[in-house]
Design a protein around this motif. Structure first.
Motif, PDB file in Angstrom:
ATOM      1  N   ILE A  47       0.862  -1.166  -0.010  1.00 24.64           N
ATOM      2  CA  ILE A  47      -0.035   0.094   0.134  1.00 24.64           C
ATOM      3  C   ILE A  47       1.108   1.144  -0.108  1.00 24.64           C
ATOM      4  N   VAL A  48       0.530   2.293  -0.755  1.00 23.06           N
ATOM      5  CA  VAL A  48       1.206   3.422  -1.016  1.00 23.06           C
ATOM      6  C   VAL A  48       0.416   4.380  -0.487  1.00 23.06           C
ATOM      7  N   TYR A  49       0.666   5.431   0.340  1.00 14.13           N
ATOM      8  CA  TYR A  49       0.130   6.929   0.655  1.00 14.13           C
ATOM      9  C   TYR A  49       0.674   7.831  -0.018  1.00 14.13           C
ATOM     10  N   CYS A  50       0.055   8.235  -0.753  1.00 10.55           N
ATOM     11  CA  CYS A  50       0.635   9.390  -1.749  1.00 10.55           C
ATOM     12  C   CYS A  50       0.055  10.673  -1.629  1.00 10.55           C
ATOM     13  N   GLY A  51      -1.163  10.703  -0.698  1.00  8.57           N
ATOM     14  CA  GLY A  51      -1.919  11.979  -0.566  1.00  8.57           C
ATOM     15  C   GLY A  51      -1.006  12.757   0.147  1.00  8.57           C
ATOM     16  N   GLY A  52      -1.138  14.107  -0.388  1.00 10.83           N
ATOM     17  CA  GLY A  52      -0.038  15.280   0.099  1.00 10.83           C
ATOM     18  C   GLY A  52       1.195  15.262  -0.387  1.00 10.83           C
ATOM     19  N   ASP A  53       1.276  14.379  -1.408  1.00  8.80           N
ATOM     20  CA  ASP A  53       2.565  14.187  -2.003  1.00  8.80           C
ATOM     21  C   ASP A  53       2.259  14.684  -3.604  1.00  8.80           C
ATOM     22  N   GLN A  54       3.523  15.076  -4.287  1.00  7.89           N
ATOM     23  CA  GLN A  54       3.105  15.263  -5.660  1.00  7.89           C
ATOM     24  C   GLN A  54       2.691  14.062  -6.408  1.00  7.89           C
ATOM     25  N   LEU A  55       3.141  13.010  -6.102  1.00  8.14           N
ATOM     26  CA  LEU A  55       2.605  11.835  -6.812  1.00  8.14           C
ATOM     27  C   LEU A  55       0.996  11.614  -6.430  1.00  8.14           C
ATOM     28  N   GLY A  56       0.461  11.978  -5.291  1.00  5.54           N
ATOM     29  CA  GLY A  56      -0.955  11.859  -5.180  1.00  5.54           C
ATOM     30  C   GLY A  56      -1.685  12.910  -5.911  1.00  5.54           C
ATOM     31  N   ASP A  57      -0.923  13.974  -6.232  1.00  6.32           N
ATOM     32  CA  ASP A  57      -1.665  14.970  -7.229  1.00  6.32           C
ATOM     33  C   ASP A  57      -1.672  14.473  -8.474  1.00  6.32           C
ATOM     34  N   LEU A  58      -0.577  13.751  -9.037  1.00  2.00           N
ATOM     35  CA  LEU A  58      -0.647  13.102 -10.484  1.00  2.00           C
ATOM     36  C   LEU A  58      -1.600  12.156 -10.390  1.00  2.00           C
ATOM     37  N   LEU A  59      -1.823  11.134  -9.495  1.00  4.80           N
ATOM     38  CA  LEU A  59      -2.716  10.155  -9.447  1.00  4.80           C
ATOM     39  C   LEU A  59      -4.203  10.588  -9.084  1.00  4.80           C
ATOM     40  N   GLY A  60      -4.360  11.560  -8.124  1.00 11.08           N
ATOM     41  CA  GLY A  60      -5.640  12.116  -7.918  1.00 11.08           C
ATOM     42  C   GLY A  60      -6.101  11.164  -6.778  1.00 11.08           C
ATOM     43  N   LEU A  61      -4.975  10.596  -6.166  1.00 17.32           N
ATOM     44  CA  LEU A  61      -5.548   9.580  -5.124  1.00 17.32           C
ATOM     45  C   LEU A  61      -4.767   9.791  -3.944  1.00 17.32           C
ATOM     46  N   GLU A  62      -5.413   9.383  -2.623  1.00 18.00           N
ATOM     47  CA  GLU A  62      -4.607   9.514  -1.429  1.00 18.00           C
ATOM     48  C   GLU A  62      -3.766   8.162  -1.157  1.00 18.00           C
ATOM     49  N   SER A  63      -4.308   7.066  -1.828  1.00 14.72           N
ATOM     50  CA  SER A  63      -3.485   5.984  -1.574  1.00 14.72           C
ATOM     51  C   SER A  63      -3.702   4.990  -2.537  1.00 14.72           C
ATOM     52  N   PHE A  64      -2.996   4.043  -2.825  1.00 17.29           N
ATOM     53  CA  PHE A  64      -3.157   2.920  -4.036  1.00 17.29           C
ATOM     54  C   PHE A  64      -2.546   1.698  -3.513  1.00 17.29           C
ATOM     55  N   SER A  65      -2.853   0.393  -3.906  1.00 17.05           N
ATOM     56  CA  SER A  65      -1.972  -0.633  -3.693  1.00 17.05           C
ATOM     57  C   SER A  65      -1.266  -1.319  -4.986  1.00 17.05           C
ATOM     58  N   VAL A  66      -0.167  -2.015  -4.959  1.00 14.62           N
ATOM     59  CA  VAL A  66       0.516  -2.315  -5.907  1.00 14.62           C
ATOM     60  C   VAL A  66      -0.543  -3.629  -6.392  1.00 14.62           C
ATOM     61  N   LYS A  67      -1.385  -3.919  -5.465  1.00  9.91           N
ATOM     62  CA  LYS A  67      -2.258  -5.219  -5.950  1.00  9.91           C
ATOM     63  C   LYS A  67      -3.290  -4.712  -7.163  1.00  9.91           C
ATOM     64  N   ASP A  68      -3.386  -3.559  -7.228  1.00  8.12           N
ATOM     65  CA  ASP A  68      -4.520  -2.726  -8.206  1.00  8.12           C
ATOM     66  C   ASP A  68      -3.423  -1.787  -8.792  1.00  8.12           C
ATOM     67  N   PRO A  69      -2.644  -1.830  -9.599  1.00  7.24           N
ATOM     68  CA  PRO A  69      -1.922  -0.688 -10.024  1.00  7.24           C
ATOM     69  C   PRO A  69      -2.557  -0.022 -11.155  1.00  7.24           C
ATOM     70  N   SER A  70      -3.818  -0.180 -11.470  1.00  7.32           N
ATOM     71  CA  SER A  70      -4.532   0.438 -12.777  1.00  7.32           C
ATOM     72  C   SER A  70      -4.334   1.773 -12.665  1.00  7.32           C
ATOM     73  N   PRO A  71      -4.413   2.555 -11.511  1.00  5.82           N
ATOM     74  CA  PRO A  71      -4.300   4.037 -11.419  1.00  5.82           C
ATOM     75  C   PRO A  71      -2.924   4.519 -11.825  1.00  5.82           C
ATOM     76  N   VAL A  72      -1.796   3.678 -11.627  1.00  9.23           N
ATOM     77  CA  VAL A  72      -0.587   4.275 -11.949  1.00  9.23           C
ATOM     78  C   VAL A  72      -0.250   4.054 -13.497  1.00  9.23           C
ATOM     79  N   TYR A  73      -1.045   3.049 -14.080  1.00  6.93           N
ATOM     80  CA  TYR A  73      -0.902   2.945 -15.563  1.00  6.93           C
ATOM     81  C   TYR A  73      -1.860   4.087 -16.119  1.00  6.93           C
ATOM     82  N   ASP A  74      -2.896   4.342 -15.719  1.00  5.41           N
ATOM     83  CA  ASP A  74      -3.691   5.611 -16.203  1.00  5.41           C
ATOM     84  C   ASP A  74      -3.021   6.758 -16.021  1.00  5.41           C
TER      85      ASP A  74
END
Ligand code: HRQ
Length: 113
Positions: free
Chosen positions: A72-99
């Motif tokens: 699990i990755v917590y990217c909220g408050g980070d520039q990565l979170g801004d890019l993903l438009g998410l607070e967190s995501f899991s490598v088990k469902d990496p589709s937000p990363v691909y999008d």
């Protein structure tokens, strides 16, 4: 005289062929490029594989992963979170990363090896 039998791919066909894992260079847009550079990336063009590698380095570097559940990755408050438009995501469902990648790269020249 040249015998023009060389295969010509339609642009759309090229786009389909350039799936993950293929040797296809892309240019990350500035916000993504900044993240990759923070992780040690150099230059302006990368393969998808390289981008994912540096994203992983970035997540390690900034300790964005959950210490108990490391997938699990917590990217909220980070520039990565801004890019993903998410607070967190899991490598088990990496589709937000691909999008996010699809939205944040432009195509560069295909490098023939
Ligand atoms: C490093 C360390 C971690 C200790 C994570 C991103 C998702 C690459 C970056 C990826 C997704 C799918 C495929 C390949 C790569 C097929 C990175 C992470 C991590 N925990 C989650 C990480 O814990 N990496 O999301 N990536």
């Amino acid at each position: 005289m040249t015998t023009s039998t060389s295969t010509q791919y339609m642009p759309s066909e090229n786009a389909c062929r350039a799936s993950f894992g293929q040797i296809k260079q892309v240019k990350p847009k500035l916000p993504l490029l900044k993240i990759l550079q923070a992780a040690g990336a150099q230059g302006g063009t990368f393969t998808h594989k390289e981008i994912l590698h540096y994203l992983g380095e970035y997540i390690m570097l900034k300790q964005l992963y959950d210490k108990q559940q490391q997938h699990i990755v917590y990217c909220g408050g980070d520039q990565l979170g801004d890019l993903l438009g998410l607070e967190s995501f899991s490598v088990k469902d990496p589709s937000p990363v691909y999008d996010m990648l699809k939205r944040n790269v432009t195509s560069a020249t295909v490098t023939a090896v």
